[in-house]
Design a protein around this motif. Structure first.
Motif, PDB file in Angstrom:
ATOM      1  N   LEU A 105     -10.017   6.071  -3.040  1.00 44.34           N
ATOM      2  CA  LEU A 105      -8.555   5.727  -2.674  1.00 44.34           C
ATOM      3  C   LEU A 105      -7.818   5.138  -3.921  1.00 44.34           C
ATOM      4  CD1 LEU A 105     -10.648   4.818   0.180  1.00 44.34           C
ATOM      5  CD2 LEU A 105      -8.293   4.709   0.762  1.00 44.34           C
ATOM      6  N   SER A 106      -8.111   5.649  -5.047  1.00 39.84           N
ATOM      7  CA  SER A 106      -7.678   4.995  -6.297  1.00 39.84           C
ATOM      8  C   SER A 106      -6.136   5.213  -6.429  1.00 39.84           C
ATOM      9  CB  SER A 106      -8.445   5.491  -7.363  1.00 39.84           C
ATOM     10  OG  SER A 106      -8.584   6.873  -7.715  1.00 39.84           O
ATOM     11  N   HIS A 107      -5.467   4.398  -6.677  1.00 40.29           N
ATOM     12  CA  HIS A 107      -3.988   4.583  -6.896  1.00 40.29           C
ATOM     13  C   HIS A 107      -3.222   4.801  -5.292  1.00 40.29           C
ATOM     14  CE1 HIS A 107      -3.849   4.462 -11.185  1.00 40.29           C
ATOM     15  NE2 HIS A 107      -5.042   5.214 -11.080  1.00 40.29           N
ATOM     16  N   ALA A 108      -3.944   4.814  -4.294  1.00 38.77           N
ATOM     17  CA  ALA A 108      -3.356   4.874  -3.090  1.00 38.77           C
ATOM     18  C   ALA A 108      -2.501   3.726  -2.777  1.00 38.77           C
ATOM     19  CB  ALA A 108      -4.324   5.187  -1.922  1.00 38.77           C
ATOM     20  N   ILE A 109      -1.522   4.019  -1.879  1.00 41.76           N
ATOM     21  CA  ILE A 109      -0.675   2.889  -1.294  1.00 41.76           C
ATOM     22  C   ILE A 109      -0.899   2.811   0.278  1.00 41.76           C
ATOM     23  CG2 ILE A 109       1.817   2.189  -0.996  1.00 41.76           C
ATOM     24  CD1 ILE A 109       2.506   4.032  -3.166  1.00 41.76           C
ATOM     25  N   LEU A 110      -1.445   1.550   0.547  1.00 32.89           N
ATOM     26  CA  LEU A 110      -1.871   1.106   2.045  1.00 32.89           C
ATOM     27  C   LEU A 110      -1.041   0.194   2.622  1.00 32.89           C
ATOM     28  CD1 LEU A 110      -5.349   1.560   0.267  1.00 32.89           C
ATOM     29  CD2 LEU A 110      -4.825   2.455   2.605  1.00 32.89           C
ATOM     30  N   ASN A 111       0.357   0.077   2.428  1.00 31.52           N
ATOM     31  CA  ASN A 111       1.101  -0.807   3.238  1.00 31.52           C
ATOM     32  C   ASN A 111       1.052  -0.593   4.484  1.00 31.52           C
ATOM     33  OD1 ASN A 111       1.864  -1.342   0.501  1.00 31.52           O
ATOM     34  ND2 ASN A 111       3.893  -0.830   0.806  1.00 31.52           N
ATOM     35  N   SER A 112       0.670  -1.772   5.172  1.00 25.61           N
ATOM     36  CA  SER A 112       0.535  -1.894   6.664  1.00 25.61           C
ATOM     37  C   SER A 112      -0.524  -0.721   7.250  1.00 25.61           C
ATOM     38  CB  SER A 112       1.866  -1.537   7.273  1.00 25.61           C
ATOM     39  OG  SER A 112       2.804  -2.489   7.215  1.00 25.61           O
ATOM     40  N   ALA A 113      -1.371  -0.581   6.212  1.00 24.82           N
ATOM     41  CA  ALA A 113      -2.766   0.391   6.940  1.00 24.82           C
ATOM     42  C   ALA A 113      -3.401  -0.536   7.503  1.00 24.82           C
ATOM     43  CB  ALA A 113      -3.174   0.989   5.683  1.00 24.82           C
ATOM     44  N   LYS A 114      -4.340   0.186   8.486  1.00 25.04           N
ATOM     45  CA  LYS A 114      -5.320  -0.579   9.266  1.00 25.04           C
ATOM     46  C   LYS A 114      -6.589   0.068   9.321  1.00 25.04           C
ATOM     47  CE  LYS A 114      -1.531  -1.689  12.609  1.00 25.04           C
ATOM     48  NZ  LYS A 114      -0.470  -1.275  11.752  1.00 25.04           N
ATOM     49  N   LEU A 115      -7.283  -0.676   8.788  1.00 23.84           N
ATOM     50  CA  LEU A 115      -8.647  -0.296   8.730  1.00 23.84           C
ATOM     51  C   LEU A 115      -9.852  -1.252   9.342  1.00 23.84           C
ATOM     52  CD1 LEU A 115      -7.056   0.105   5.538  1.00 23.84           C
ATOM     53  CD2 LEU A 115      -9.174   1.272   4.976  1.00 23.84           C
ATOM     54  N   TYR A 116      -9.433  -1.489  10.700  1.00 23.99           N
ATOM     55  CA  TYR A 116     -10.283  -2.437  11.333  1.00 23.99           C
ATOM     56  C   TYR A 116     -11.572  -1.980  11.262  1.00 23.99           C
ATOM     57  CZ  TYR A 116     -11.669  -5.177  15.484  1.00 23.99           C
ATOM     58  OH  TYR A 116     -12.623  -5.986  16.094  1.00 23.99           O
TER      59      TYR A 116
END
Length: 195
Positions: A104-115
């Motif tokens: 997931l390098s350089h990925a943008i995870l704004n408001s991502a849900k990884l519960y």
């Protein structure tokens, strides 16, 4: 094309189908419905999968490099060794997903849900979150219950919601200042833990 026809977007419906090894790069797959599909080794490079549903899909080794997965639902997917390098993962739902050894390098995870997502390494391959953006300001990535032992976090930045399980046995849970310190010890550039 009539106005009514242009207002209705066609989308791919491939639930329970086998797309193993297909090349779907650069395609507009907005709203695709791929629940329980076999997408092992599929190339989605630069594809638009905004609002797509990939719940419980098999994504081992799939390549989502630079893809747009904004608001995609990927709950319960199995994606070990998948590549999300530079992907746009705004508001993606990856709850209970298996991302062991994923990139997931350089990925943008704004408001991502990884519960409760499993981000640990697999087969000596570490999950890479190098130089990724883990949310920002009012859009933190939700990592509550995520298993992150062995993640590569050099240069990662942003804001997250904890607590996170950080040891190999997934028994040590850190939150707040302790979690911020843990991110820093892993080489993250600046990760803020928000409530």
């Amino acid at each position: 094309m009539s106005a009514a026809a242009s207002d209705t977007a066609a989308y791919l419906s491939g639930d329970f189908l086998d797309f193993r090894g297909a090349d779907l790069s650069n395609l507009d797959l907005t709203g695709a419905y791929l629940v329980n599909s076999c997408l092992v080794g599929v190339r989605f490079e630069d594809a638009n999968l905004g609002d797509a549903t990939l719940t419980n899909a098999e994504l081992q080794g799939a390549d989502f490099s630079f893809a747009d997965l904004a608001k995609a639902e990927m709950v319960g997917c199995t994606a070990p060794d998948a590549r999300f390098r530079g992907a746009r993962l705004f508001s993606v739902q990856l709850d209970d997903a298996i991302l062991e050894g994923a990139d997931l390098s350089h990925a943008i995870l704004n408001s991502a849900k990884l519960y409760k997502t499993d981000l640990r390494g697999a087969n000596l391959e570490f999950t890479s979150l190098r130089w990724c953006t883990l949310g920002g300001g009012t859009m933190p990535a939700v990592l509550s219950g995520a298993r992150m032992f062995g993640c590569q976090l050099e240069g990662a930045k942003g804001s997250v919601v904890g607590p996170v399980l950080v040891d190999e046995d997934a028994t040590l849970s850190l939150d707040g200042a302790d979690l911020e310190a843990w991110f820093s010890e892993q080489g993250a550039e600046n990760v803020q833990v928000v409530r």
